[in-house]
Motif scaffolding. Structure first.
Motif, PDB file in Angstrom:
ATOM      1  N   ASN A 144       6.105  -5.245 -11.707  1.00  0.00           N
ATOM      2  CA  ASN A 144       5.565  -4.586 -12.894  1.00  0.00           C
ATOM      3  C   ASN A 144       4.776  -3.329 -12.520  1.00  0.00           C
ATOM      4  N   MET A 145       5.406  -2.408 -11.809  1.00  0.00           N
ATOM      5  CA  MET A 145       4.721  -1.192 -11.373  1.00  0.00           C
ATOM      6  C   MET A 145       4.160  -0.404 -12.556  1.00  0.00           C
ATOM      7  N   GLU A 146       4.927  -0.275 -13.633  1.00  0.00           N
ATOM      8  CA  GLU A 146       4.442   0.486 -14.796  1.00  0.00           C
ATOM      9  C   GLU A 146       3.195  -0.152 -15.392  1.00  0.00           C
ATOM     10  N   GLY A 147       3.149  -1.479 -15.430  1.00  0.00           N
ATOM     11  CA  GLY A 147       1.976  -2.173 -15.933  1.00  0.00           C
ATOM     12  C   GLY A 147       0.763  -1.939 -15.046  1.00  0.00           C
TER      13      GLY A 147
ATOM     14  N   LYS B 213       2.872   6.454  -5.658  1.00  0.00           N
ATOM     15  CA  LYS B 213       2.624   6.765  -7.075  1.00  0.00           C
ATOM     16  C   LYS B 213       1.270   7.426  -7.305  1.00  0.00           C
ATOM     17  N   LEU B 214       0.328   7.255  -6.373  1.00  0.00           N
ATOM     18  CA  LEU B 214      -1.025   7.781  -6.552  1.00  0.00           C
ATOM     19  C   LEU B 214      -1.273   9.088  -5.806  1.00  0.00           C
ATOM     20  N   ARG B 215      -0.540   9.327  -4.724  1.00  0.00           N
ATOM     21  CA  ARG B 215      -0.823  10.489  -3.889  1.00  0.00           C
ATOM     22  C   ARG B 215      -0.601  11.796  -4.630  1.00  0.00           C
ATOM     23  N   LYS B 216      -1.233  12.819  -4.158  1.00  0.00           N
ATOM     24  CA  LYS B 216      -1.112  14.174  -4.706  1.00  0.00           C
ATOM     25  C   LYS B 216      -1.437  14.233  -6.195  1.00  0.00           C
TER      26      LYS B 216
ATOM     27  N   GLU C  33       0.835  -1.205   0.000  1.00  0.00           N
ATOM     28  CA  GLU C  33       0.000   0.000   0.000  1.00  0.00           C
ATOM     29  C   GLU C  33       0.871   1.257   0.000  1.00  0.00           C
ATOM     30  N   GLU C  34       1.928   1.258   0.793  1.00  0.00           N
ATOM     31  CA  GLU C  34       2.846   2.404   0.809  1.00  0.00           C
ATOM     32  C   GLU C  34       3.468   2.622  -0.560  1.00  0.00           C
ATOM     33  N   LEU C  35       3.871   1.546  -1.206  1.00  0.00           N
ATOM     34  CA  LEU C  35       4.513   1.644  -2.517  1.00  0.00           C
ATOM     35  C   LEU C  35       3.553   2.227  -3.550  1.00  0.00           C
TER      36      LEU C  35
END
Length: 155
Positions: free
Chosen positions: A122-125, A50-53, A44-46
């Protein structure tokens, strides 16, 4: 922390009062949501990094948002999109997860589920899948209004 008890608390109906006065509800899940936000899993932290702000194409996500008796890991109200992260404990919770997904979808949200290891491998995916899922909702925009009716004196 066991994520299996996230929907254990009863949630108020939509439109419950805020603040003080006769409409104030003591059963609002604010405290439980705050506890979950203050004790996130590593996955969730990871993803939150990428989603915050509104970092992802301007999409505003909230964490641990109560929807339909469930605390959604991440939710974008404007796109009506919920993102759920599933760790190894979810292997044994497929029936409960399916029921939670059904209830959230009944509220008009689309639910995306990712395994925790998807983020590291696969964070970008994962981010692209979130963008793709949000795009149809975002492109629709507000419903166009019909032109005003012609009044007296118009040709």
């Amino acid at each position: 922390m066991d994520d299996g008890d996230r929907s254990a608390l009863p949630l108020p109906q939509a439109g419950g009062g805020r603040g003080v006065g006769p409409r104030f509800r003591l059963d609002r899940p604010t405290e439980r949501a705050r506890d979950l936000r203050n004790d996130p899993t590593a996955a969730e932290e990871l993803l939150w990094s990428k989603l915050r702000k509104s970092q992802l194409a301007g999409l505003k996500f909230s964490r641990q948002m109560p929807i339909a008796g469930h605390f959604a890991d991440f939710a974008c109200r404007k796109a009506k999109l919920v993102v759920e992260l599933d760790g190894s404990q979810h292997i044994e919770m497929t029936v409960a997860d399916a029921e939670g997904t059904r209830r959230i979808e009944a509220e008009g949200y689309r639910v995306l589920r990712f395994w925790n290891n998807d983020l590291t491998s696969n964070m970008e995916g994962v981010l692209q899948a979130i963008l793709t899922a949000a795009s149809p909702s975002m492109e629709r925009g507000p419903t166009p209004q019909p032109p005003p009716a012609r009044g007296r004196g118009s040709n």
